[in-house]
Design a protein around this motif. Structure first.
Motif, PDB file in Angstrom:
ATOM      1  N   ARG A  48       0.771  -1.197   0.075  1.00 48.91           N
ATOM      2  CA  ARG A  48       0.037  -0.085   0.196  1.00 48.91           C
ATOM      3  C   ARG A  48       0.942   1.342   0.155  1.00 48.91           C
ATOM      4  NH1 ARG A  48      -2.281   2.004   5.434  1.00 48.91           N
ATOM      5  NH2 ARG A  48      -0.212   2.055   5.560  1.00 48.91           N
ATOM      6  N   ASP A  49       1.916   1.273   0.872  1.00 48.78           N
ATOM      7  CA  ASP A  49       2.787   2.579   0.911  1.00 48.78           C
ATOM      8  C   ASP A  49       3.590   2.688  -0.224  1.00 48.78           C
ATOM      9  OD1 ASP A  49       1.762   2.710   3.545  1.00 48.78           O
ATOM     10  OD2 ASP A  49       3.599   2.032   4.612  1.00 48.78           O
ATOM     11  N   GLY A  56       0.304   7.814  -6.103  1.00 44.07           N
ATOM     12  CA  GLY A  56      -0.807   8.547  -5.465  1.00 44.07           C
ATOM     13  C   GLY A  56      -1.834   7.601  -5.015  1.00 44.07           C
ATOM     14  N   GLU A  57      -2.617   8.360  -4.074  1.00 41.05           N
ATOM     15  CA  GLU A  57      -3.660   7.294  -3.339  1.00 41.05           C
ATOM     16  C   GLU A  57      -4.738   7.008  -4.094  1.00 41.05           C
ATOM     17  OE1 GLU A  57      -6.362   8.229   0.809  1.00 41.05           O
ATOM     18  OE2 GLU A  57      -4.684   9.279   0.565  1.00 41.05           O
ATOM     19  N   SER A  58      -5.328   7.978  -5.018  1.00 42.44           N
ATOM     20  CA  SER A  58      -6.392   7.433  -5.902  1.00 42.44           C
ATOM     21  C   SER A  58      -6.030   6.293  -6.833  1.00 42.44           C
ATOM     22  CB  SER A  58      -6.575   8.708  -6.545  1.00 42.44           C
ATOM     23  OG  SER A  58      -5.665   9.093  -7.566  1.00 42.44           O
ATOM     24  N   ILE A  64      -4.990  -0.441  -0.756  1.00 41.53           N
ATOM     25  CA  ILE A  64      -5.483   0.369   0.439  1.00 41.53           C
ATOM     26  C   ILE A  64      -6.770  -0.593   1.057  1.00 41.53           C
ATOM     27  CG2 ILE A  64      -7.035   2.073   1.241  1.00 41.53           C
ATOM     28  CD1 ILE A  64      -5.464   3.817  -0.698  1.00 41.53           C
ATOM     29  N   GLU A  65      -7.545  -1.016   0.061  1.00 42.92           N
ATOM     30  CA  GLU A  65      -8.488  -2.128   0.799  1.00 42.92           C
ATOM     31  C   GLU A  65      -7.941  -3.434   1.057  1.00 42.92           C
ATOM     32  OE1 GLU A  65     -11.836  -1.433   1.264  1.00 42.92           O
ATOM     33  OE2 GLU A  65     -11.075   0.449   0.734  1.00 42.92           O
ATOM     34  N   ALA A  66      -6.949  -3.889   0.275  1.00 44.29           N
ATOM     35  CA  ALA A  66      -6.615  -5.173   0.919  1.00 44.29           C
ATOM     36  C   ALA A  66      -5.868  -5.028   2.316  1.00 44.29           C
ATOM     37  CB  ALA A  66      -5.363  -5.590  -0.193  1.00 44.29           C
ATOM     38  N   HIS A  67      -5.349  -3.963   2.687  1.00 48.26           N
ATOM     39  CA  HIS A  67      -4.607  -3.696   3.784  1.00 48.26           C
ATOM     40  C   HIS A  67      -5.873  -3.451   4.912  1.00 48.26           C
ATOM     41  CE1 HIS A  67      -1.657  -2.553   6.747  1.00 48.26           C
ATOM     42  NE2 HIS A  67      -2.475  -1.559   6.977  1.00 48.26           N
ATOM     43  N   LYS A  68      -6.867  -2.660   4.546  1.00 47.83           N
ATOM     44  CA  LYS A  68      -8.109  -2.814   5.517  1.00 47.83           C
ATOM     45  C   LYS A  68      -8.666  -3.920   5.690  1.00 47.83           C
ATOM     46  CE  LYS A  68      -9.475   2.027   4.295  1.00 47.83           C
ATOM     47  NZ  LYS A  68     -10.654   2.825   3.997  1.00 47.83           N
TER      48      LYS A  68
END
Length: 78
Positions: A48-49, A56-58, A64-68
């Motif tokens: 994710r990082d 960029g985040e978008s 991001i969802e995989a980490h959540k």
């Protein structure tokens, strides 16, 4: 010897668990040490990082969802 009154151990434990509730610390049933959210899911966190830094985040919603999902599986409420 004045000072503060001595609390019994159950009060101290109760206060400690109230303090930890909002701190991002989870105590898994199989482990006696609390796990910090920053140390959970290191593999998905790294992906994710790196993606966010490079693209960029978008562009990194997948990571991001995989980490959540990983954090939720570890017992964190994210």
């Amino acid at each position: 010897m004045g000072g503060l009154p001595i609390q019994n151990s159950s009060s101290v434990v109760s206060l400690q668990s109230q303090k930890d509730q909002g701190s991002g610390i989870v105590t898994p049933a199989s482990d006696s040490k609390p796990k910090k959210i920053c140390c959970a899911c290191p593999d998905t966190k790294k992906l994710r990082d790196e993606c966010i830094v490079e693209h960029g985040e978008s562009a990194c919603e997948k990571w991001i969802e995989a980490h959540k999902r990983c954090l939720r599986s570890e017992g964190f409420n994210v």
